[in-house]
Write a protein that holds these residues in place. Structure first.
Motif, mmCIF file in Angstrom:
data_model
loop_
_atom_site.group_PDB
_atom_site.id
_atom_site.type_symbol
_atom_site.label_atom_id
_atom_site.label_comp_id
_atom_site.label_asym_id
_atom_site.label_seq_id
_atom_site.Cartn_x
_atom_site.Cartn_y
_atom_site.Cartn_z
ATOM 1 N N TYR A 274 -11.081 2.088 12.778
ATOM 2 C CA TYR A 274 -10.468 3.321 13.269
ATOM 3 C C TYR A 274 -11.608 4.255 13.597
ATOM 4 N N THR B 222 -13.601 4.584 10.173
ATOM 5 C CA THR B 222 -12.966 3.772 8.967
ATOM 6 C C THR B 222 -13.171 2.422 9.526
ATOM 7 N N ALA C 93 -11.431 -0.491 8.572
ATOM 8 C CA ALA C 93 -10.275 -0.922 7.575
ATOM 9 C C ALA C 93 -10.410 -2.300 6.918
ATOM 10 N N HIS D 39 -4.897 -2.942 -3.638
ATOM 11 C CA HIS D 39 -4.566 -1.532 -3.923
ATOM 12 C C HIS D 39 -4.165 -0.656 -2.647
ATOM 13 N N SER D 40 -3.808 0.488 -2.935
ATOM 14 C CA SER D 40 -3.720 1.472 -1.715
ATOM 15 C C SER D 40 -5.073 1.533 -1.109
ATOM 16 N N GLY D 41 -5.072 1.428 0.407
ATOM 17 C CA GLY D 41 -6.185 1.660 1.228
ATOM 18 C C GLY D 41 -6.943 0.629 1.387
ATOM 19 N N ALA D 42 -6.618 -0.545 0.570
ATOM 20 C CA ALA D 42 -7.324 -1.946 0.851
ATOM 21 C C ALA D 42 -7.285 -2.376 2.256
ATOM 22 N N GLY D 43 -6.443 -2.199 3.067
ATOM 23 C CA GLY D 43 -6.374 -2.545 4.300
ATOM 24 C C GLY D 43 -5.184 -3.651 4.507
ATOM 25 N N LYS D 44 -4.262 -3.543 3.813
ATOM 26 C CA LYS D 44 -3.248 -4.600 3.850
ATOM 27 C C LYS D 44 -2.163 -4.384 4.958
ATOM 28 N N SER D 45 -1.711 -3.126 5.347
ATOM 29 C CA SER D 45 -0.932 -2.812 6.549
ATOM 30 C C SER D 45 -1.685 -2.980 7.518
ATOM 31 N N THR D 46 -3.134 -2.759 7.905
ATOM 32 C CA THR D 46 -3.850 -3.036 8.776
ATOM 33 C C THR D 46 -3.850 -4.565 9.467
HETATM 34 N N1 ATP Z 1 -4.341 4.925 12.290
HETATM 35 C C1 ATP Z 1 -5.462 5.030 11.180
HETATM 36 N N2 ATP Z 1 -6.325 6.009 11.736
HETATM 37 C C2 ATP Z 1 -7.315 6.038 11.035
HETATM 38 N N3 ATP Z 1 -7.673 5.474 9.792
HETATM 39 C C3 ATP Z 1 -6.786 4.578 9.349
HETATM 40 C C4 ATP Z 1 -5.484 4.494 10.245
HETATM 41 N N4 ATP Z 1 -4.613 3.403 9.397
HETATM 42 C C5 ATP Z 1 -5.345 3.173 8.304
HETATM 43 N N5 ATP Z 1 -6.594 4.036 8.164
HETATM 44 C C6 ATP Z 1 -7.537 3.704 7.202
HETATM 45 O O1 ATP Z 1 -7.835 2.276 7.008
HETATM 46 C C7 ATP Z 1 -7.754 2.028 5.603
HETATM 47 C C8 ATP Z 1 -6.908 0.994 5.327
HETATM 48 O O2 ATP Z 1 -5.675 1.361 5.336
HETATM 49 P P1 ATP Z 1 -4.212 0.396 5.306
HETATM 50 O O3 ATP Z 1 -3.243 1.452 5.638
HETATM 51 O O4 ATP Z 1 -4.324 -0.672 6.034
HETATM 52 O O5 ATP Z 1 -4.265 0.120 3.689
HETATM 53 P P2 ATP Z 1 -3.165 -0.442 2.675
HETATM 54 O O6 ATP Z 1 -3.714 -1.334 1.791
HETATM 55 O O7 ATP Z 1 -2.095 -0.826 3.484
HETATM 56 O O8 ATP Z 1 -2.846 0.908 2.008
HETATM 57 P P3 ATP Z 1 -1.448 1.351 1.530
HETATM 58 O O9 ATP Z 1 -0.906 0.485 0.408
HETATM 59 O O10 ATP Z 1 -1.675 2.752 0.896
HETATM 60 O O11 ATP Z 1 -0.613 1.566 2.835
HETATM 61 C C9 ATP Z 1 -7.782 3.307 4.711
HETATM 62 O O12 ATP Z 1 -8.913 3.826 4.601
HETATM 63 C C10 ATP Z 1 -7.043 4.122 5.876
HETATM 64 O O13 ATP Z 1 -7.220 5.603 5.656
#
Ligand code: ATP
Length: 336
Positions: free
Chosen positions: A11, A18, A20, A39-46
């Motif tokens: 991103y 970042t 991700a 964990h939170s921020g690990a990149g799962k949603s991405t």
């Molecule tokens: N649209 C975006 N723009 C910029 N950075 C992003 C965006 N979406 C996610 N990130 C960054 O990418 C990294 C991974 O985020 P992601 O949401 O994929 O993690 P996650 O494991 O799903 O976390 P959570 O469980 O908190 O949702 C994080 O550092 C986040 O800040």
């Protein structure tokens, strides 16, 4: 069914970059339930959003069925997305539409004829157990019922793949289990391939066949759930396993202080059970034993168990017991 090859997503927001996810390779088999935990921020949603290209990977390819989605035009991609359903943590329902209209929404977009649409909505309401709630609005439903609407809507166009984005994270434990059992039932009944992301080991243990552990945007471990659960290799996987309630119990140090002989850990998976085997193994020696801790549980459909016993006997006796247990296909390890 789903194949990610060297998928990365970076991103860029202003001057901030970042990374991700990085170099993700994974293959979700047809008909399985595949979990990604981190964990939170690990990149799962991405990662999940890259599967239906809600996020376009910076590099790499995403193949669903036989189609490389990263090579499709906008219009072709829209067509292919119909084969991929998705449900969300906060349900994302239309608050001004009834349950029936929420479920019918993707059918309308696909220009389904009216009579067919009505029949399909009725069928879906039955499938997710929402009979009698069709004319209610989302605000009149519990969290679990809202997620059932989300699932029905995701299944409306008969997708081959269902993506679940933290689908039970907003629900209480009991409702979580009812939604997990609904997902498992749908997977078995329809042969639907499910990929989910979660931060809860409970979700993985209850319904997933295989799991990938993600940390800092990379997959650090992947395998059958039972193997990762019983033999976590990465630190993150070890943490998740330790947090999982059934793995806890008395700490090893307090068990160590209770022992009078050697502390032995025995593990099994599958249909075998260790009690008669242990009893027989000990009987062949002059040793005796007492059970300090035991868990027998199920990982999806596979039974597994762990027993910690205090074995009183000579070093030779203990060695013989361990050897005998190994011969019977059990894992046995002297802890102290
Ligand atoms: N649209 C975006 N723009 C910029 N950075 C992003 C965006 N979406 C996610 N990130 C960054 O990418 C990294 C991974 O985020 P992601 O949401 O994929 O993690 P996650 O494991 O799903 O976390 P959570 O469980 O908190 O949702 C994080 O550092 C986040 O800040």
């Amino acid at each position: 069914m789903i194949e990610l090859k060297s998928v990365s997503k970076t991103y860029r927001v202003g001057s901030i970059t970042t990374e991700a996810i990085r170099g993700i390779d994974l293959h979700v088999r047809k008909g399985e339930i595949f979990g990604v935990i981190g964990h939170s921020g690990a990149g799962k949603s991405t990662l999940l959003r890259c599967v239906n290209l809600l996020e376009r990977p910076t590099t790499g390819s995403v193949i669903v069925g036989d189609t490389d989605l990263t090579r499709l035009s906008g219009r072709q991609l829209q067509q292919h997305r119909r084969r991929i359903g998705i449900i969300f943590q906060h349900f994302n329902l239309l608050s001004t539409a009834t349950v029936r209209d929420n479920i019918a929404f993707p059918l309308k977009l696909a220009k389904t004829p009216r009579a067919e649409m009505k029949a399909r909505v009725d069928e879906l309401i039955g499938l997710v157990g929402l009979e009698g709630h069709g004319d209610k609005y989302p605000s009149q439903l519990s969290g679990g019922q809202k997620q059932r609407v989300g699932i029905a809507r995701a299944l409306a166009n008969r997708p081959e793949v269902l993506l679940c984005d933290e689908a039970t994270s907003a629900l209480d434990p009991q409702t979580t289990d009812s939604i997990l059992s609904l997902l498992l039932g749908i997977n078995e009944k329809l042969g639907l391939t499910i990929m989910l992301i979660t931060h809860e080991m409970h979700v993985i243990r209850t319904i997933c066949d295989r799991v990938a552990v993600i940390d800092g945007g990379e997959i650090v471990e992947m395998g059958d759930v039972i193997d990762v659960f019983l033999h976590p290799r990465s630190n993150v996987a070890k943490e998740f396993v330790a947090q999982s309630s059934e793995a806890s119990g008395e700490s090893l140090s307090s068990l160590d202080s209770m022992r009078k002989g050697k502390l032995l850990r025995i593990r099994f998976k599958g249909e075998s059970t260790f009690e008669p085997v242990l009893f027989e193994a000990v009987k062949e020696t002059g040793a005796s034993f007492s059970i300090l801790q035991g868990t027998v549980s199920r990982m999806k459909h596979i039974p597994y168990g762990q027993l910690i016993v205090d074995v009183r006997g000579s070093g030779e006796d203990v060695e013989r017991i361990v050897r005998r247990l190994h011969e019977e296909g059990l894992e046995a390890e002297v802890l102290a």
